[in-house]
Design a protein around this motif. Sequence first.
Motif, PDB file in Angstrom:
ATOM      1  N   THR A 309       0.833  -1.208   0.000  1.00  0.00           N
ATOM      2  CA  THR A 309       0.000   0.000   0.000  1.00  0.00           C
ATOM      3  C   THR A 309       0.867   1.256   0.000  1.00  0.00           C
ATOM      4  O   THR A 309       0.565   2.232  -0.700  1.00  0.00           O
ATOM      5  N   SER A 312       2.178   1.993  -3.485  1.00  0.00           N
ATOM      6  CA  SER A 312       1.179   2.579  -4.383  1.00  0.00           C
ATOM      7  C   SER A 312       0.890   4.033  -4.013  1.00  0.00           C
ATOM      8  O   SER A 312       0.728   4.886  -4.896  1.00  0.00           O
ATOM      9  N   ASP A 315       3.811   6.150  -5.114  1.00  0.00           N
ATOM     10  CA  ASP A 315       3.736   6.384  -6.558  1.00  0.00           C
ATOM     11  C   ASP A 315       2.715   7.476  -6.880  1.00  0.00           C
ATOM     12  O   ASP A 315       2.946   8.319  -7.767  1.00  0.00           O
ATOM     13  N   TYR A 316       1.595   7.458  -6.140  1.00  0.00           N
ATOM     14  CA  TYR A 316       0.574   8.491  -6.351  1.00  0.00           C
ATOM     15  C   TYR A 316       1.119   9.870  -5.980  1.00  0.00           C
ATOM     16  O   TYR A 316       0.930  10.854  -6.723  1.00  0.00           O
TER      17      TYR A 316
END
Length: 489
Positions: A309, A312, A315-316
Amino acid sequence: MTVTGGFIEQCEQEQLHLSGAIQSHGALLVASEANIISHASANITDWLPDDQGISVGQPLPDGLSALAQRLKPEPGSRLRFVNAPVDGCHCSMILTRSKDQSVVFELLPVEGSDPEQASAGRLHHFREFASNDEIQRAREQLTEKVLQASGFDRVLYYRFRQDGTGEVLAESVGPAAQGQYLGLRFPASDIPKIARDLYRQSPWRTIPDAPADNIGIFGREDTPPDLSYVDLRSVSPVHRAYMHNMGVVGSASFPVMVAGELVALISCHASRPLRLSLPTLNMLNDQVTSYALALKEFRTRERMNLLSTARSRTDYLKQRITEAGGLVQNWDGISERLLEEFEADGVVLETGQELLQAGLQAEPETLEALVAWLCSETNERTLKLSDHLQADCPDMPLSEVAGAMALRFRRADGLDGYCMLLGKEETQEIAWGGRPDKPPEDSQGSLGITPRRSFERWLETRMGHSRPWPELAQLKLYKFRELLVELLH
């Protein structure tokens, strides 16, 4: 809360593993790597036949020597025999390899004082946990299982917190138990570090009859043997007084080890002498190990899910920062996300070129003290955290900032920066098992001081603390540092 320093120092300085004595329900023999008897308890001839020729300085008898040859060379290796395969010897036996490669023989009665309890001893295998609620139910099942299989009056699941204090998360009691400890917190000094280190080295610690006299150990030299791995090790005078003050005569403890870490104890109390047979101890140890393995699997899976998590979300954030033209340009959005992600009240980011803040503000004097506290750690990769900065951070001024989690980073261009999550003060109520800061009492005996006598529920209203930082939040901050190092160059 703190306890008088002299008492803690006395506990920590006790050389528990070099006590030079054992409890009276068994006997002990130590043989060197060359199979020469180096130490023996004063009652050894009551346990081994006369024709064994047991004498300090003499070779180990053939039967015992053959058993010693079966022991692995790693320190802490063990062999357990419910009925020792030695001619003329009617006892249980535990062999342990010491750090100096000597072999310790613990001789124990074949039966315990409550052998009928073994009939309740069918092993319950704990399956993979799916949630924290399921873990709590498993704790309750575990304490109840141990209570029924052992015959103790009370069994506690005593978890160690990050600050060294302990808390009772599950409790099972029999009809003879008085009072309740469920939900209570206990100071770190109740189980000092030296005792916790010994718990890590043994599958259990039993004290069948705390007031009973000890049996001395004699040897070729004055140096006592290392009893770090030995359950028969005599009871510390301080711990004996502690048990007396709790109304406990017989006890047993099983460490809950997860990935080499002591996370909890299964602590058993009886108001009468109570000794468990070796088969029952083996069964209870397997029961606790089954729970610990299931807990390890849950923690590993939780950590992997968090890392996934975090990747991700990182990366966002990277995409948002890139689209906005840089971190500074999108600080409002990024800081809002950080405050939410870490459940923090404020955030400070020193990029190496600019100082950014959001939410709870750190005044200049507060920030100066926090930076000095962070930089006092020589390893720049170490994360610093505190939920009580007034105690942990030197020169911390009065401030709305009560807690912080912080780390440093170095940019590709060599400039240094740091990131801090801040927590504001939150009034907390903590239920303790007795007043933790009560000074130890003077003793007329050899102890000089004795542990506190009251373990009644005592409520502390705690000021100056922030919410404790979740353990897994540290992983998130490490992942965010990776992003900062990548973006700030």
